[in-house]
Design an enzyme around this catalytic site. Structure first.
Site, PDB file in Angstrom:
ATOM      1  N   ASN A  35      -2.508  -2.215  13.154  1.00  0.00           N
ATOM      2  CA  ASN A  35      -3.699  -1.880  13.161  1.00  0.00           C
ATOM      3  C   ASN A  35      -3.769  -0.308  13.777  1.00  0.00           C
ATOM      4  O   ASN A  35      -5.135   0.741  13.245  1.00  0.00           O
ATOM      5  CB  ASN A  35      -4.258  -2.924  13.539  1.00  0.00           C
ATOM      6  CG  ASN A  35      -4.018  -4.147  12.616  1.00  0.00           C
ATOM      7  OD1 ASN A  35      -3.583  -4.370  11.610  1.00  0.00           O
ATOM      8  ND2 ASN A  35      -4.484  -5.639  13.489  1.00  0.00           N
ATOM      9  N   GLN A  68      -7.638  -1.863   4.445  1.00  0.00           N
ATOM     10  CA  GLN A  68      -6.347  -0.924   3.284  1.00  0.00           C
ATOM     11  C   GLN A  68      -7.113   0.000   2.374  1.00  0.00           C
ATOM     12  O   GLN A  68      -6.388   1.020   2.258  1.00  0.00           O
ATOM     13  CB  GLN A  68      -5.438  -1.962   3.091  1.00  0.00           C
ATOM     14  CG  GLN A  68      -4.453  -1.134   2.026  1.00  0.00           C
ATOM     15  CD  GLN A  68      -2.916  -2.436   1.941  1.00  0.00           C
ATOM     16  OE1 GLN A  68      -2.434  -2.817   3.065  1.00  0.00           O
ATOM     17  NE2 GLN A  68      -3.144  -3.032   0.943  1.00  0.00           N
ATOM     18  N   GLU A  77     -20.289  22.023 -14.334  1.00  0.00           N
ATOM     19  CA  GLU A  77     -20.632  20.728 -15.066  1.00  0.00           C
ATOM     20  C   GLU A  77     -19.630  20.058 -14.427  1.00  0.00           C
ATOM     21  O   GLU A  77     -20.114  19.395 -13.918  1.00  0.00           O
ATOM     22  CB  GLU A  77     -20.437  21.005 -16.340  1.00  0.00           C
ATOM     23  CG  GLU A  77     -21.621  21.197 -17.510  1.00  0.00           C
ATOM     24  CD  GLU A  77     -21.473  21.178 -19.472  1.00  0.00           C
ATOM     25  OE1 GLU A  77     -22.487  22.310 -20.116  1.00  0.00           O
ATOM     26  OE2 GLU A  77     -20.245  21.580 -19.420  1.00  0.00           O
ATOM     27  N   THR A 136     -41.590  25.496  -9.193  1.00  0.00           N
ATOM     28  CA  THR A 136     -41.987  24.272  -8.034  1.00  0.00           C
ATOM     29  C   THR A 136     -42.099  22.850  -9.380  1.00  0.00           C
ATOM     30  O   THR A 136     -42.344  24.172 -10.468  1.00  0.00           O
ATOM     31  CB  THR A 136     -42.784  23.811  -7.598  1.00  0.00           C
ATOM     32  OG1 THR A 136     -43.954  24.150  -7.881  1.00  0.00           O
ATOM     33  CG2 THR A 136     -42.660  25.033  -5.629  1.00  0.00           C
ATOM     34  N   HIS A 137     -41.247  22.168  -9.771  1.00  0.00           N
ATOM     35  CA  HIS A 137     -41.565  21.517 -10.961  1.00  0.00           C
ATOM     36  C   HIS A 137     -40.871  22.390 -11.862  1.00  0.00           C
ATOM     37  O   HIS A 137     -41.585  21.455 -13.123  1.00  0.00           O
ATOM     38  CB  HIS A 137     -42.984  21.154 -11.567  1.00  0.00           C
ATOM     39  CG  HIS A 137     -43.508  20.623 -10.187  1.00  0.00           C
ATOM     40  ND1 HIS A 137     -43.760  19.024  -9.425  1.00  0.00           N
ATOM     41  CD2 HIS A 137     -44.312  20.900  -9.085  1.00  0.00           C
ATOM     42  CE1 HIS A 137     -44.553  18.919  -8.848  1.00  0.00           C
ATOM     43  NE2 HIS A 137     -45.163  19.934  -8.269  1.00  0.00           N
ATOM     44  N   LYS A 194      -8.128   4.526   2.332  1.00  0.00           N
ATOM     45  CA  LYS A 194      -7.367   4.909   2.227  1.00  0.00           C
ATOM     46  C   LYS A 194      -7.387   5.611   0.525  1.00  0.00           C
ATOM     47  O   LYS A 194      -7.642   7.248   0.429  1.00  0.00           O
ATOM     48  CB  LYS A 194      -5.874   5.009   2.500  1.00  0.00           C
ATOM     49  CG  LYS A 194      -6.181   5.080   3.587  1.00  0.00           C
ATOM     50  CD  LYS A 194      -4.040   4.308   4.005  1.00  0.00           C
ATOM     51  CE  LYS A 194      -4.530   3.023   3.720  1.00  0.00           C
ATOM     52  NZ  LYS A 194      -5.514   2.659   4.867  1.00  0.00           N
ATOM     53  N   LYS A 200     -20.132  30.226 -29.062  1.00  0.00           N
ATOM     54  CA  LYS A 200     -19.719  29.322 -28.001  1.00  0.00           C
ATOM     55  C   LYS A 200     -19.082  29.711 -26.789  1.00  0.00           C
ATOM     56  O   LYS A 200     -17.878  30.065 -26.557  1.00  0.00           O
ATOM     57  CB  LYS A 200     -19.645  28.011 -27.978  1.00  0.00           C
ATOM     58  CG  LYS A 200     -20.281  26.683 -28.740  1.00  0.00           C
ATOM     59  CD  LYS A 200     -21.140  26.484 -28.700  1.00  0.00           C
ATOM     60  CE  LYS A 200     -21.889  24.801 -27.402  1.00  0.00           C
ATOM     61  NZ  LYS A 200     -22.649  24.671 -27.382  1.00  0.00           N
ATOM     62  N   TYR A 254      -9.618  -5.575  12.959  1.00  0.00           N
ATOM     63  CA  TYR A 254      -9.205  -5.002  11.336  1.00  0.00           C
ATOM     64  C   TYR A 254      -8.939  -6.872  10.711  1.00  0.00           C
ATOM     65  O   TYR A 254      -8.701  -7.723  10.909  1.00  0.00           O
ATOM     66  CB  TYR A 254      -7.340  -4.817  11.880  1.00  0.00           C
ATOM     67  CG  TYR A 254      -7.014  -4.325  10.462  1.00  0.00           C
ATOM     68  CD1 TYR A 254      -6.353  -3.556  10.450  1.00  0.00           C
ATOM     69  CD2 TYR A 254      -6.261  -5.502  10.196  1.00  0.00           C
ATOM     70  CE1 TYR A 254      -5.977  -2.698   8.596  1.00  0.00           C
ATOM     71  CE2 TYR A 254      -5.713  -5.047   8.121  1.00  0.00           C
ATOM     72  CZ  TYR A 254      -5.216  -3.828   7.743  1.00  0.00           C
ATOM     73  OH  TYR A 254      -5.297  -3.662   6.762  1.00  0.00           O
ATOM     74  N   SER A 306     -15.485  26.502 -27.370  1.00  0.00           N
ATOM     75  CA  SER A 306     -15.259  25.387 -27.752  1.00  0.00           C
ATOM     76  C   SER A 306     -14.495  25.898 -29.498  1.00  0.00           C
ATOM     77  O   SER A 306     -14.110  26.509 -29.739  1.00  0.00           O
ATOM     78  CB  SER A 306     -17.038  25.096 -28.677  1.00  0.00           C
ATOM     79  OG  SER A 306     -16.779  23.653 -29.330  1.00  0.00           O
ATOM     80  N   SER A 324       0.968  -0.501  -0.539  1.00  0.00           N
ATOM     81  CA  SER A 324      -0.095   0.144   0.186  1.00  0.00           C
ATOM     82  C   SER A 324       1.031   1.024   0.269  1.00  0.00           C
ATOM     83  O   SER A 324       0.173   2.701   0.233  1.00  0.00           O
ATOM     84  CB  SER A 324      -0.754   0.016   1.397  1.00  0.00           C
ATOM     85  OG  SER A 324      -0.133  -0.105   1.933  1.00  0.00           O
ATOM     86  N   ASN A 330     -19.317  28.384 -22.469  1.00  0.00           N
ATOM     87  CA  ASN A 330     -20.127  26.349 -22.125  1.00  0.00           C
ATOM     88  C   ASN A 330     -20.208  27.272 -20.798  1.00  0.00           C
ATOM     89  O   ASN A 330     -19.091  27.718 -19.845  1.00  0.00           O
ATOM     90  CB  ASN A 330     -19.257  25.611 -23.008  1.00  0.00           C
ATOM     91  CG  ASN A 330     -19.644  25.411 -24.122  1.00  0.00           C
ATOM     92  OD1 ASN A 330     -21.322  25.874 -24.285  1.00  0.00           O
ATOM     93  ND2 ASN A 330     -18.700  24.874 -24.635  1.00  0.00           N
TER      94      ASN A 330
HETATM   95  N1  ARG Z   1      -1.123  -1.770   5.227  1.00  0.00           N
HETATM   96  C1  ARG Z   1      -2.051  -1.702   6.301  1.00  0.00           C
HETATM   97  C2  ARG Z   1      -3.781  -0.388   6.436  1.00  0.00           C
HETATM   98  O1  ARG Z   1      -3.676   0.431   5.320  1.00  0.00           O
HETATM   99  C3  ARG Z   1      -1.903  -1.297   7.373  1.00  0.00           C
HETATM  100  C4  ARG Z   1      -2.260  -2.550   7.870  1.00  0.00           C
HETATM  101  C5  ARG Z   1      -1.702  -3.576   8.228  1.00  0.00           C
HETATM  102  N2  ARG Z   1      -2.518  -4.229   9.304  1.00  0.00           N
HETATM  103  C6  ARG Z   1      -1.920  -5.937   8.743  1.00  0.00           C
HETATM  104  N3  ARG Z   1      -2.232  -6.242   9.743  1.00  0.00           N
HETATM  105  N4  ARG Z   1      -1.526  -6.398   8.193  1.00  0.00           N
HETATM  106  O2  ARG Z   1      -4.354  -1.088   6.421  1.00  0.00           O
END
Ligand code: ARG
Length: 470
Positions: A112, A324, A292, A157-158, A327, A285, A319, A279, A25, A287
């Site tokens: 963890n 993972q 958007e 409305t609508h 993130k 144009k 956990y 455009s 990761s 825009n």
């Molecule tokens: N890279 C892991 C995560 O983002 C870190 C925690 C890893 N823990 C484990 N027991 N493998 O969740």
């Protein structure tokens, strides 16, 4: 020899490189480097104070982690392989620099609780940043509202003309939604204000950790209350994603109106060149791409919210590695907000209302009809009868191709006897049904009357000032 150095190893030949690449990761969680260094320093200092590691070791760790933090901030320290994640990188780098002292840092913690802590630290900034961005957006909308307290336009409305209103009132409706969005980030930030550090892998540590001290050192209100929950819970990410999604849903909705209003078909406003695009083929144009793209970003945020919810729905405590994935979703949401909120403020600043076009939209469509029905009510006619009489008057005016105020006494009499019975003369209606008059009468709490709008703008500005000061 494995290509990646792990804090754990199950086989002397290492992992299958395909599994190894898959599990890493580092490319994502490298963004947590500074947070992890701060958390590690607070942990190391605490380990020294409670005597789990010698004071000398603890102070060497704290010093080196501080040096690494400075390097990280100046861009000279970047997590790199061989490390499977940012947590492993830091421990390995500490051990490379300090030797045996580096090996002491992981007592009483696990990746963890480390990653749970890092996410909380990251979220704390993300919540604050989102809040500030929302306040700026409210400020920009308030500025436009304050210049348009007496810019009359239909409410809808609508998507059909409904009743006379003002541009300020419409913009203040946006502000009401944005104020709730601000509150959602602030509420979620309060709930997230707990420190997971010391929860270790799942059931805490038998070492005499001082969790109150690390929580306080890192600026949290308190340590988290259950180690199993703290390491497996990503509610704070979900709440951030939900608040961000709700905010972007609102911005998307407002942008849809901007797109409609700035079309030739509505013609209610232009978008200054600073925020409109051309455009590559059609020379004529203009825009509304900014609006958007904001609308498009909402869809992207909803995807992250659904990803966060779905990745957790089947997970047993504590956990699981599925977590993972939190993130990538979280970082993408923060980047999305960081790009979108300033663009929205810029777009609002670039709006150029066309009051005559808005006023013209009040000349047809009978937006004043409810006011005539309410005039009958004010004269003692039951509402449903007043409604029916007005409906007949609307039909008469429509067949003559005029507004209600242009009807003659004979037209009113032909429509319903209620008008004459209530003492209403055609000559009364011109002034009574003017948009300014209709709006001015709506001066109750929550109404569009200019005096109410001015009050609401002042309240919002005070709210922004107070929120910025906290
Ligand atoms: N890279 C892991 C995560 O983002 C870190 C925690 C890893 N823990 C484990 N027991 N493998 O969740």
């Amino acid at each position: 020899m494995p290509g990646v150095l792990r804090l754990w190893e199950t086989s002397p030949t290492g992992l299958d490189p395909r599994a190894e690449r898959f599990l890493s990761s580092l490319s994502v969680d490298a963004r947590l480097l500074e947070d992890d260094l701060e958390g590690s320093a607070a942990h190391a200092a605490m380990l020294g104070r409670v005597g789990v590691v010698p004071e000398g070791t603890a102070s060497a760790l704290v010093r080196e982690l501080g040096a690494m933090l400075a390097e990280a901030r100046s861009g000279t320290l970047a997590p790199a392989e061989p490390a499977e994640d940012v947590h492993s990188f830091i421990e390995q780098e500490l051990t490379r620099r300090l030797g045996d002292a580096g090996k002491a840092v992981h007592a009483g913690r696990s990746r963890n609780d480390q990653v749970a802590l890092d996410v909380r630290l990251y979220l704390r900034r993300a919540f604050a940043e989102a809040g500030r961005g929302v306040l700026d957006a409210i400020g920009a909308v308030c500025d436009l509202a304050s210049a348009n307290v007496e810019t009359y336009m239909p409410s809808y409305t609508h998507l059909r003309r409904a009743q006379p209103s003002t541009l300020a009132f419409h913009l203040l409706a946006w502000c009401a939604a944005l104020e709730r969005d601000y509150g959602r980030f602030a509420d979620a930030a309060r709930r997230a204000d707990e420190c997971p550090l010391g929860s270790a892998a799942v059931a805490g540590s038998g070492l005499p950790l001082d969790r109150e001290a690390t929580a306080a050192a890192l600026g949290f209100a308190r340590p988290s209350r259950n180690a199993m929950d703290a390491t497996a819970d990503r509610d704070a990410c979900v709440e951030y994603a939900a608040a961000a999604s709700t905010l972007l849903m609102h911005l998307s909705r407002f942008c849809e109106e901007i797109i409609l209003w700035s079309s030739a078909e509505f013609g209610f406003m232009g978008i200054a060149d600073e925020c409109s695009t051309g455009s590559s083929i059609m020379p004529q144009k203009r825009n509304p791409d900014v609006a958007e793209l904001i609308r498009g970003k909402a869809g992207r945020a909803f995807g992250s919210l659904v990803a966060l919810l779905t990745m957790q729905k089947g997970l047993p405590l504590g956990y699981d590695r599925d977590l993972q994935e939190d993130k990538a979703a979280l970082f993408d949401l923060r980047d999305t907000l960081a790009g979108t909120l300033p663009a929205f403020a810029a777009l609002v600043e670039a709006l150029r209302p066309k009051p005559e076009a808005m006023a013209a939209a009040l000349e047809t469509g009978f937006a004043e009809a409810t006011d005539l029905a309410e005039l009958l009510v004010a004269k003692g006619v039951p509402f449903r009868d007043g409604y029916a009489a007005t409906k007949a008057a609307v039909a008469a005016a429509a067949s003559k191709g005029v507004g209600l105020a242009a009807l003659a006494d004979a037209d009113l009499a032909a429509a319903s006897s209620a008008f004459a019975e209530a003492g209403i003369k055609a000559s009364d209606l011109e002034a009574y049904l003017r948009p300014e008059a209709c709006v001015a009468r709506r001066d109750g709490v929550g109404g569009p009357a200019p005096a109410r709008a001015i009050e609401e703008i002042a309240r919002l500005r005070a709210f922004i000032a107070a929120a910025v000061a906290t």
